[in-house]
Structures are given as C-alpha cells and as structure tokens.
Design a protein around this motif. Sequence first.
Motif, PDB file in Angstrom:
ATOM      1  N   ALA A  49     -38.319 -29.532   3.287  1.00  0.00           N
ATOM      2  CA  ALA A  49     -38.730 -30.712   2.519  1.00  0.00           C
ATOM      3  C   ALA A  49     -38.122 -30.713   1.127  1.00  0.00           C
ATOM      4  N   SER A  50     -37.829 -29.532   0.593  1.00  0.00           N
ATOM      5  CA  SER A  50     -37.292 -29.442  -0.766  1.00  0.00           C
ATOM      6  C   SER A  50     -35.794 -29.696  -0.818  1.00  0.00           C
ATOM      7  N   SER A  51     -35.141 -29.818   0.360  1.00  0.00           N
ATOM      8  CA  SER A  51     -33.686 -29.993   0.386  1.00  0.00           C
ATOM      9  C   SER A  51     -33.307 -31.335  -0.194  1.00  0.00           C
ATOM     10  N   SER A  52     -32.247 -31.332  -0.983  1.00  0.00           N
ATOM     11  CA  SER A  52     -31.782 -32.573  -1.605  1.00  0.00           C
ATOM     12  C   SER A  52     -30.759 -33.297  -0.748  1.00  0.00           C
ATOM     13  N   SER A  53     -30.274 -32.627   0.315  1.00  0.00           N
ATOM     14  CA  SER A  53     -29.257 -33.262   1.158  1.00  0.00           C
ATOM     15  C   SER A  53     -29.905 -34.324   2.029  1.00  0.00           C
ATOM     16  N   SER A  54     -29.142 -35.354   2.330  1.00  0.00           N
ATOM     17  CA  SER A  54     -29.671 -36.468   3.115  1.00  0.00           C
ATOM     18  C   SER A  54     -29.525 -36.215   4.602  1.00  0.00           C
ATOM     19  N   SER A  55     -30.578 -36.440   5.339  1.00  0.00           N
ATOM     20  CA  SER A  55     -30.507 -36.344   6.800  1.00  0.00           C
ATOM     21  C   SER A  55     -30.596 -37.726   7.429  1.00  0.00           C
ATOM     22  N   ARG A  56     -30.433 -38.768   6.601  1.00  0.00           N
ATOM     23  CA  ARG A  56     -30.445 -40.146   7.085  1.00  0.00           C
ATOM     24  C   ARG A  56     -31.725 -40.435   7.863  1.00  0.00           C
ATOM     25  N   GLY A  57     -32.827 -39.897   7.343  1.00  0.00           N
ATOM     26  CA  GLY A  57     -34.134 -40.210   7.901  1.00  0.00           C
ATOM     27  C   GLY A  57     -34.610 -39.244   8.959  1.00  0.00           C
ATOM     28  N   THR A  58     -33.769 -38.318   9.379  1.00  0.00           N
ATOM     29  CA  THR A  58     -34.163 -37.373  10.423  1.00  0.00           C
ATOM     30  C   THR A  58     -34.520 -36.042   9.785  1.00  0.00           C
ATOM     31  N   ARG A  59     -35.743 -35.569  10.006  1.00  0.00           N
ATOM     32  CA  ARG A  59     -36.199 -34.328   9.373  1.00  0.00           C
ATOM     33  C   ARG A  59     -36.194 -33.158  10.342  1.00  0.00           C
ATOM     34  N   SER A  60     -36.267 -33.421  11.644  1.00  0.00           N
ATOM     35  CA  SER A  60     -36.278 -32.329  12.607  1.00  0.00           C
ATOM     36  C   SER A  60     -35.720 -32.821  13.935  1.00  0.00           C
ATOM     37  N   TRP A  61     -35.290 -31.856  14.753  1.00  0.00           N
ATOM     38  CA  TRP A  61     -34.731 -32.205  16.051  1.00  0.00           C
ATOM     39  C   TRP A  61     -34.818 -30.993  16.962  1.00  0.00           C
ATOM     40  N   VAL A 435     -22.369 -23.119  13.985  1.00  0.00           N
ATOM     41  CA  VAL A 435     -23.218 -23.922  13.101  1.00  0.00           C
ATOM     42  C   VAL A 435     -23.643 -23.108  11.890  1.00  0.00           C
ATOM     43  N   SER A 436     -23.907 -23.822  10.816  1.00  0.00           N
ATOM     44  CA  SER A 436     -24.335 -23.194   9.564  1.00  0.00           C
ATOM     45  C   SER A 436     -25.832 -23.388   9.365  1.00  0.00           C
ATOM     46  N   PRO A 437     -26.534 -22.357   8.885  1.00  0.00           N
ATOM     47  CA  PRO A 437     -27.967 -22.502   8.621  1.00  0.00           C
ATOM     48  C   PRO A 437     -28.261 -23.106   7.249  1.00  0.00           C
ATOM     49  N   ALA A 438     -27.228 -23.402   6.450  1.00  0.00           N
ATOM     50  CA  ALA A 438     -27.442 -23.934   5.108  1.00  0.00           C
ATOM     51  C   ALA A 438     -28.086 -25.314   5.175  1.00  0.00           C
ATOM     52  N   ALA A 439     -29.111 -25.541   4.366  1.00  0.00           N
ATOM     53  CA  ALA A 439     -29.832 -26.814   4.382  1.00  0.00           C
ATOM     54  C   ALA A 439     -28.915 -27.986   4.053  1.00  0.00           C
ATOM     55  N   GLU A 440     -27.930 -27.758   3.193  1.00  0.00           N
ATOM     56  CA  GLU A 440     -27.037 -28.853   2.821  1.00  0.00           C
ATOM     57  C   GLU A 440     -26.120 -29.265   3.974  1.00  0.00           C
ATOM     58  N   GLN A 441     -26.033 -28.408   4.992  1.00  0.00           N
ATOM     59  CA  GLN A 441     -25.229 -28.722   6.168  1.00  0.00           C
ATOM     60  C   GLN A 441     -26.104 -29.191   7.339  1.00  0.00           C
ATOM     61  N   TYR A 442     -27.338 -29.577   7.047  1.00  0.00           N
ATOM     62  CA  TYR A 442     -28.281 -29.915   8.110  1.00  0.00           C
ATOM     63  C   TYR A 442     -27.752 -31.031   9.023  1.00  0.00           C
ATOM     64  N   ALA A 443     -27.239 -32.108   8.426  1.00  0.00           N
ATOM     65  CA  ALA A 443     -26.773 -33.234   9.239  1.00  0.00           C
ATOM     66  C   ALA A 443     -25.634 -32.807  10.150  1.00  0.00           C
ATOM     67  N   ALA A 444     -24.681 -32.040   9.609  1.00  0.00           N
ATOM     68  CA  ALA A 444     -23.546 -31.584  10.418  1.00  0.00           C
ATOM     69  C   ALA A 444     -24.015 -30.638  11.516  1.00  0.00           C
ATOM     70  N   THR A 445     -24.937 -29.731  11.177  1.00  0.00           N
ATOM     71  CA  THR A 445     -25.458 -28.792  12.170  1.00  0.00           C
ATOM     72  C   THR A 445     -26.209 -29.525  13.269  1.00  0.00           C
ATOM     73  N   MET A 446     -27.037 -30.503  12.895  1.00  0.00           N
ATOM     74  CA  MET A 446     -27.796 -31.262  13.886  1.00  0.00           C
ATOM     75  C   MET A 446     -26.855 -31.997  14.835  1.00  0.00           C
ATOM     76  N   ASN A 447     -25.808 -32.610  14.307  1.00  0.00           N
ATOM     77  CA  ASN A 447     -24.877 -33.343  15.157  1.00  0.00           C
ATOM     78  C   ASN A 447     -24.089 -32.410  16.072  1.00  0.00           C
ATOM     79  N   THR A 448     -23.766 -31.218  15.580  1.00  0.00           N
ATOM     80  CA  THR A 448     -23.077 -30.237  16.420  1.00  0.00           C
ATOM     81  C   THR A 448     -23.953 -29.819  17.585  1.00  0.00           C
ATOM     82  N   VAL A 449     -25.213 -29.508  17.295  1.00  0.00           N
ATOM     83  CA  VAL A 449     -26.123 -29.063  18.355  1.00  0.00           C
ATOM     84  C   VAL A 449     -26.427 -30.212  19.318  1.00  0.00           C
ATOM     85  N   LYS A 450     -26.528 -31.431  18.812  1.00  0.00           N
ATOM     86  CA  LYS A 450     -26.731 -32.585  19.687  1.00  0.00           C
ATOM     87  C   LYS A 450     -25.567 -32.735  20.661  1.00  0.00           C
TER      88      LYS A 450
END
Length: 462
Positions: A49-61, A435-450
């Motif tokens: 929740a404290s991450s400043s990177s944007s997940s375009r509305g998606t918080r978990s997957w 994949v990277s566990p860094a919070a700032e890479q969340y969107a990229a990591t989520m799309n890779t795993v998807k």
Amino acid sequence: MPPKTAQKLAPFDVYVRWRPLPDEPGTTSIEKSTAESGDYQSVSISQPASSSSSSRGTRSWSSAASFTRIFEPTDDNKAVFDDVVSQAFPRILAGKTCNFFAYGHTGSGKTHTIVGYDHSDPSQTGLSLAAARALFDKLAQLNESLPPDADRESERLAVGLRMYEVRKKSAFDLLNGRTECHVREGPDGKTHVRGETESLEGGKVRVRPILIKPCFTYDSLLESLEAGLALRATGTSTVHDKSSRTHAVFELEIVNNALINARDAVIERHSELVPHGKHATDVYLAENSKGYIVGPDGKYMLNPDYTIDQARIDAAEATKREYEERLEAAEAHVQQIFASSRHPCLGGKFVFVDLAGSEYYDQKASSSAAASKQTAEERQEGRQINSDLFALKEVIRARSSGQARIPFRSSPLTMVLREHFLGSEGGFSAMILTVSPAAEQYAATMNTVKYGNLVGMAGGEK
C-alpha cells in the motif's frame, strides 16, 4: 524444494524465477506467496500500500496452478539448470529438439539466465553454456566408444553453434559478422532464414543460411559465443542501460564433419542449379514470345512466320533437370548420414531463446512516465515486440490444443521458430519467467506472470 524428478513433463512447462531484490536504499518488495496444487504451483502477488508506483488500479493478482516450479531469489543458475534443462538430455541424445525461452521485462534476469555474465563460475553460468559443457562431456564418451574401423575425422561428434537475433522482420547472423538475413517461407512450406544473394564465378548464385560453426571443445564454443555476443544489438532505453532490442536465439546441435560437409554440398548444388534454372526459364520465354503474336481480335495466336524451337527448350529443361537431380542426391545424402549414424543423437538440438524485454508489452498507456519518454523508434520496436510475444503465445496455444492450423506466419519470430517447434515432437519445451520482486516493478512483474500463466494453461493439462 527438491526437483520433481519423477514428474511427467507437460508439452510446454512454465517456470517462474524471482531475481534478488535490488540492494538500493528505499527499495520495497512485492508481497508474494506460492501455493501447490498437485504437481503444479500458483503464485499470488500484491503491491504494498505504501508503494508509489502505479498499478493502474490493480493491487493484487493470483495465477492458476500453471507453473511447474517457482524458483526463489536464492536459487542460482545451476539450480535452474539442474531442474529445467538437465532432464532434456535423454531426449537430445535421442536426436530430438528441446526449446527453452526466457521471458520477462528488461533487467529481470533473462540474459543472466540464458547466457550468464560470469562464464567461469558454474553457479552463474547461463543455461546455454551449462548445457554445452554437459553436452561435450556426454559426446566425449560417445566418441571414445567409436570402433577402430570408424572414420574418426568424419564421425567424431561435435556441437554445432548457431547464434542469431530477430529484430523487426529480419534475422542477423552473429557468427557471420551480424549479416542481415531474410525470413521467408519457401515453396516447400518451410521457413528459410538466409543472407543476401552472392554472385559467384560461372554464373553461380549462392544464398547462405544461418552459419553453423562446429566446435569440438567447450573452450572453442565459448570463444565463438562470446565473439557473437559482442555483436548483439543492445542500447540505452528508458528502462535499462543495456536493453535487449532483439530476440536472441542460441542453437546447440549435435553434428559431425560428415553432416556439415553434406549440408555444404546441398548449398553448393543449389548454387549450381540457379543459373541453369534461370536459363531454362529464359529460353522458354524467349521462344514463346517469338512463337505467339497478338491477332486482330486482340488475342494471342501462333506466329505464322516463326516455329517454336521445342528442341532448344527441351535441351535447356534437360540440363536443368540434371542439376535438380544433383541437388536431390545431395539432400538424400544428408538423410542417409542421419540414417546410417552410429548414434541416434546426431541432429539433437538445444534451442535457447532470450526474448526481447517485455516492458514494451506492458507499456501501452501513454500516461505512464516511462512510456512518455520512449522515442519513436522505441515505440515502433515495442509494437513489433508486442506482436511477436502475442504470436508466440498463440502458437503455443494452437499446438497444445491440437489445432490443424498453427499460426506460425503471424510474426517473424514464430516463423523462425517454426522448424524448432515442429522438430520438438518427442522433445521438450519450457519457458522461464524472470521477474523482479521490487515494488516499483509491480506492473511489469504482474504482466509477466499473467503472460506465463496463459502460456502454462495453454501448454498442457494442469
């Protein structure tokens, strides 16, 4: 978690590999967990929740149970090799093809996984080089078993190395000065990757395929691979200072001099046939252009003042057929070498593919900071990479579901990989998601795993 040595391999296995968290001040980690369902695993990720990177509305997957294994940041390249690649050796030694793909956003560890950066450290050696080293050990045993009456110069087994990269609609031969090659589908329905046409003496015309370099020692292969890597196209992008702008393909094929020479003979017979084939066509057109004229009604009719020299046409066609037969004999000799080989491993092949960075696949929103900084060339490359990766997923889906038509023509990447997929019947294919566990890479990591989840679900019964 120990390797599942008794597990039945799916037609296409997918693995997840977490890289270590960057050692930088203020870096926070994605919240992640793993669950097992039978022989397969699922992964769940959440953005702090404290991450400043944007997940375009998606918080978990959360994924389905579609992954064969999930590697932790503490698992080195050797652990990945032992679990993923080593199980393919029985198939390679039976002459089959096994394909391994690394997919992920730039900086997630794809090139580290496939090639590695420290080639002297067994724990850090990339999968392709680790496979080559192990393959040389196995071939040494087979070479020692050759009987005294064997022609060792012709029959001694080696590893043939091909290295090329696919960028936009071309392939570039990294073992031949990064020569640009064209990806075409031939009249035989197969994909051919060949360089520019060379004009030779006597009217011969040669078009060389991707160069294969036979290596009889691991050190010689390593030297060739490092020279080829120096020619790979990388550049500074908005995401990474050495972003891979291409899909790099590394092939390790079991060959011997007899096979190499026979394949070279096929290329030579092709070059001899071309001028005679062209001459036969020219003679036919010349005779028919004189033998027919346009009549009063605007339709073609026989020219009363000229008789077509059919003997001349037949002579040219006979010469053409003679050279076609030479080519057919050369191609048959290649097949004879396979059939008469003392070892079924001849032609067995590892194919490692370091796919281009998939941050392009994710960055569709022009409002994102990184996307807004992309140059026009990067955006164009991104669209092509997006198309390539989507096409690859659709090919895997179509093959696994048994569809009659496989959409190999959808992109240059899948056209190039066509023969590898078709040659992998009885082999093994796998994709490693980095994949990277860094919070700032969340969107990229989520799309890779998807993406990997879709591939995994399409790749076999889970």
